[in-house]
Design a protein around this motif. Sequence first.
Motif, PDB file in Angstrom:
ATOM      1  N   ARG A   1      17.663  45.732  26.555  1.00  0.00           N
ATOM      2  CA  ARG A   1      17.909  44.552  27.390  1.00  0.00           C
ATOM      3  C   ARG A   1      18.949  44.858  28.459  1.00  0.00           C
ATOM      4  NH1 ARG A   1      22.305  41.055  25.767  1.00  0.00           N
ATOM      5  NH2 ARG A   1      23.403  41.959  24.009  1.00  0.00           N
ATOM      6  N   ASP A   2      18.903  44.068  29.502  1.00  0.00           N
ATOM      7  CA  ASP A   2      19.869  44.158  30.585  1.00  0.00           C
ATOM      8  C   ASP A   2      21.159  43.502  30.102  1.00  0.00           C
ATOM      9  OD1 ASP A   2      21.443  43.686  32.891  1.00  0.00           O
ATOM     10  OD2 ASP A   2      19.665  43.551  34.159  1.00  0.00           O
ATOM     11  N   VAL A   3      22.252  44.257  30.066  1.00  0.00           N
ATOM     12  CA  VAL A   3      23.544  43.741  29.598  1.00  0.00           C
ATOM     13  C   VAL A   3      24.570  43.705  30.732  1.00  0.00           C
ATOM     14  CG1 VAL A   3      23.196  44.400  27.182  1.00  0.00           C
ATOM     15  CG2 VAL A   3      24.248  46.025  28.769  1.00  0.00           C
ATOM     16  N   THR A   4      24.104  43.723  31.963  1.00  0.00           N
ATOM     17  CA  THR A   4      24.992  43.744  33.120  1.00  0.00           C
ATOM     18  C   THR A   4      25.997  42.596  33.082  1.00  0.00           C
ATOM     19  OG1 THR A   4      23.219  44.772  34.413  1.00  0.00           O
ATOM     20  CG2 THR A   4      25.061  43.819  35.643  1.00  0.00           C
ATOM     21  N   VAL A   5      25.513  41.382  32.879  1.00  0.00           N
ATOM     22  CA  VAL A   5      26.397  40.213  32.872  1.00  0.00           C
ATOM     23  C   VAL A   5      27.358  40.270  31.690  1.00  0.00           C
ATOM     24  CG1 VAL A   5      26.465  37.686  32.683  1.00  0.00           C
ATOM     25  CG2 VAL A   5      24.768  38.782  34.165  1.00  0.00           C
ATOM     26  N   ASP A   6      26.868  40.696  30.522  1.00  0.00           N
ATOM     27  CA  ASP A   6      27.732  40.815  29.340  1.00  0.00           C
ATOM     28  C   ASP A   6      28.893  41.785  29.594  1.00  0.00           C
ATOM     29  OD1 ASP A   6      25.931  39.164  28.052  1.00  0.00           O
ATOM     30  OD2 ASP A   6      24.958  40.787  26.958  1.00  0.00           O
ATOM     31  N   ILE A   7      28.589  42.922  30.194  1.00  0.00           N
ATOM     32  CA  ILE A   7      29.622  43.922  30.469  1.00  0.00           C
ATOM     33  C   ILE A   7      30.596  43.400  31.530  1.00  0.00           C
ATOM     34  CG2 ILE A   7      30.068  46.255  31.366  1.00  0.00           C
ATOM     35  CD1 ILE A   7      28.919  46.176  28.487  1.00  0.00           C
ATOM     36  N   ALA A   8      30.080  42.732  32.558  1.00  0.00           N
ATOM     37  CA  ALA A   8      30.952  42.159  33.587  1.00  0.00           C
ATOM     38  C   ALA A   8      31.906  41.139  32.966  1.00  0.00           C
ATOM     39  CB  ALA A   8      30.112  41.512  34.689  1.00  0.00           C
ATOM     40  N   ASP A   9      31.396  40.299  32.086  1.00  0.00           N
ATOM     41  CA  ASP A   9      32.242  39.314  31.410  1.00  0.00           C
ATOM     42  C   ASP A   9      33.322  39.988  30.566  1.00  0.00           C
ATOM     43  OD1 ASP A   9      30.783  37.253  32.553  1.00  0.00           O
ATOM     44  OD2 ASP A   9      29.601  36.853  30.741  1.00  0.00           O
ATOM     45  N   GLU A  10      32.939  41.040  29.855  1.00  0.00           N
ATOM     46  CA  GLU A  10      33.919  41.755  29.031  1.00  0.00           C
ATOM     47  C   GLU A  10      34.987  42.414  29.898  1.00  0.00           C
ATOM     48  OE1 GLU A  10      34.320  45.199  25.595  1.00  0.00           O
ATOM     49  OE2 GLU A  10      32.380  44.229  25.903  1.00  0.00           O
ATOM     50  N   LEU A  11      34.587  42.991  31.016  1.00  0.00           N
ATOM     51  CA  LEU A  11      35.562  43.605  31.927  1.00  0.00           C
ATOM     52  C   LEU A  11      36.567  42.567  32.408  1.00  0.00           C
ATOM     53  CD1 LEU A  11      33.194  45.899  33.994  1.00  0.00           C
ATOM     54  CD2 LEU A  11      35.083  46.676  32.547  1.00  0.00           C
ATOM     55  N   ARG A  12      36.079  41.393  32.798  1.00  0.00           N
ATOM     56  CA  ARG A  12      36.984  40.334  33.263  1.00  0.00           C
ATOM     57  C   ARG A  12      37.975  39.930  32.167  1.00  0.00           C
ATOM     58  NH1 ARG A  12      32.198  38.108  35.092  1.00  0.00           N
ATOM     59  NH2 ARG A  12      31.841  38.515  37.278  1.00  0.00           N
ATOM     60  N   ARG A  13      37.485  39.792  30.944  1.00  0.00           N
ATOM     61  CA  ARG A  13      38.353  39.397  29.823  1.00  0.00           C
ATOM     62  C   ARG A  13      39.417  40.455  29.526  1.00  0.00           C
ATOM     63  NH1 ARG A  13      33.412  37.938  27.537  1.00  0.00           N
ATOM     64  NH2 ARG A  13      33.419  39.752  26.183  1.00  0.00           N
ATOM     65  N   ARG A  14      39.109  41.705  29.810  1.00  0.00           N
ATOM     66  CA  ARG A  14      40.000  42.801  29.418  1.00  0.00           C
ATOM     67  C   ARG A  14      40.868  43.328  30.555  1.00  0.00           C
ATOM     68  NH1 ARG A  14      36.788  47.076  26.034  1.00  0.00           N
ATOM     69  NH2 ARG A  14      38.909  47.871  25.930  1.00  0.00           N
ATOM     70  N   PHE A  15      40.850  42.691  31.711  1.00  0.00           N
ATOM     71  CA  PHE A  15      41.641  43.165  32.855  1.00  0.00           C
ATOM     72  C   PHE A  15      43.106  43.366  32.502  1.00  0.00           C
ATOM     73  CE2 PHE A  15      39.038  41.739  36.806  1.00  0.00           C
ATOM     74  CZ  PHE A  15      38.189  42.807  36.607  1.00  0.00           C
ATOM     75  N   ALA A  16      43.666  42.488  31.691  1.00  0.00           N
ATOM     76  CA  ALA A  16      45.092  42.564  31.352  1.00  0.00           C
ATOM     77  C   ALA A  16      45.454  43.865  30.637  1.00  0.00           C
ATOM     78  CB  ALA A  16      45.491  41.371  30.490  1.00  0.00           C
ATOM     79  N   GLU A  17      44.476  44.514  30.004  1.00  0.00           N
ATOM     80  CA  GLU A  17      44.726  45.760  29.275  1.00  0.00           C
ATOM     81  C   GLU A  17      44.911  46.960  30.198  1.00  0.00           C
ATOM     82  OE1 GLU A  17      41.692  46.549  26.337  1.00  0.00           O
ATOM     83  OE2 GLU A  17      41.475  44.413  25.932  1.00  0.00           O
ATOM     84  N   PHE A  18      44.522  46.808  31.466  1.00  0.00           N
ATOM     85  CA  PHE A  18      44.524  47.945  32.378  1.00  0.00           C
ATOM     86  C   PHE A  18      45.541  47.733  33.499  1.00  0.00           C
ATOM     87  CE2 PHE A  18      40.322  47.552  30.463  1.00  0.00           C
ATOM     88  CZ  PHE A  18      40.168  48.818  29.927  1.00  0.00           C
ATOM     89  N   ASP A  19      46.207  48.803  33.898  1.00  0.00           N
ATOM     90  CA  ASP A  19      47.202  48.729  34.965  1.00  0.00           C
ATOM     91  C   ASP A  19      46.557  48.405  36.309  1.00  0.00           C
ATOM     92  OD1 ASP A  19      49.230  49.410  33.189  1.00  0.00           O
ATOM     93  OD2 ASP A  19      48.988  51.558  33.570  1.00  0.00           O
ATOM     94  N   GLU A  20      45.393  48.985  36.532  1.00  0.00           N
ATOM     95  CA  GLU A  20      44.732  48.839  37.825  1.00  0.00           C
ATOM     96  C   GLU A  20      43.227  48.728  37.621  1.00  0.00           C
ATOM     97  OE1 GLU A  20      44.478  51.524  41.859  1.00  0.00           O
ATOM     98  OE2 GLU A  20      46.270  51.660  40.609  1.00  0.00           O
TER      99      GLU A  20
END
Length: 104
Positions: free
Chosen positions: A70-89
């Motif tokens: 299945r296409d998980v593009t949106v799922d991965i984008a959502d996870e990236l947004r949720r995890r931004f605080a974990e990354f410096d940049e």
Amino acid sequence: MMRRSPSIVPHGADGDTYVVLNDFGKLGRAWCEADEQSADRKTLIQRLMEDQYSHPVRIVAFNTAEGWSRDVTVDIADELRRRFAEFDEVPRSVQEFLEIVVRR
């Protein structure tokens, strides 16, 4: 006897596998290669945040043992947004990827 082509499915592939469609500009789009041990979700997120894909446009997950894809593009984008605080940049490639997903 008809000869069979060797399987491209990794041996022992009982987990989910993630592949990235990358836009290489004038060269076109292509699915990026990933070795068996680094095609999991955790490594995919890590590689995206390490800017290892220049222009990711789609992400697909599949599991051959369970017989689905299945296409998980949106799922991965959502996870990236949720995890931004974990990354410096946040790499520009990830920012552009998120913009593409929003426009869909």
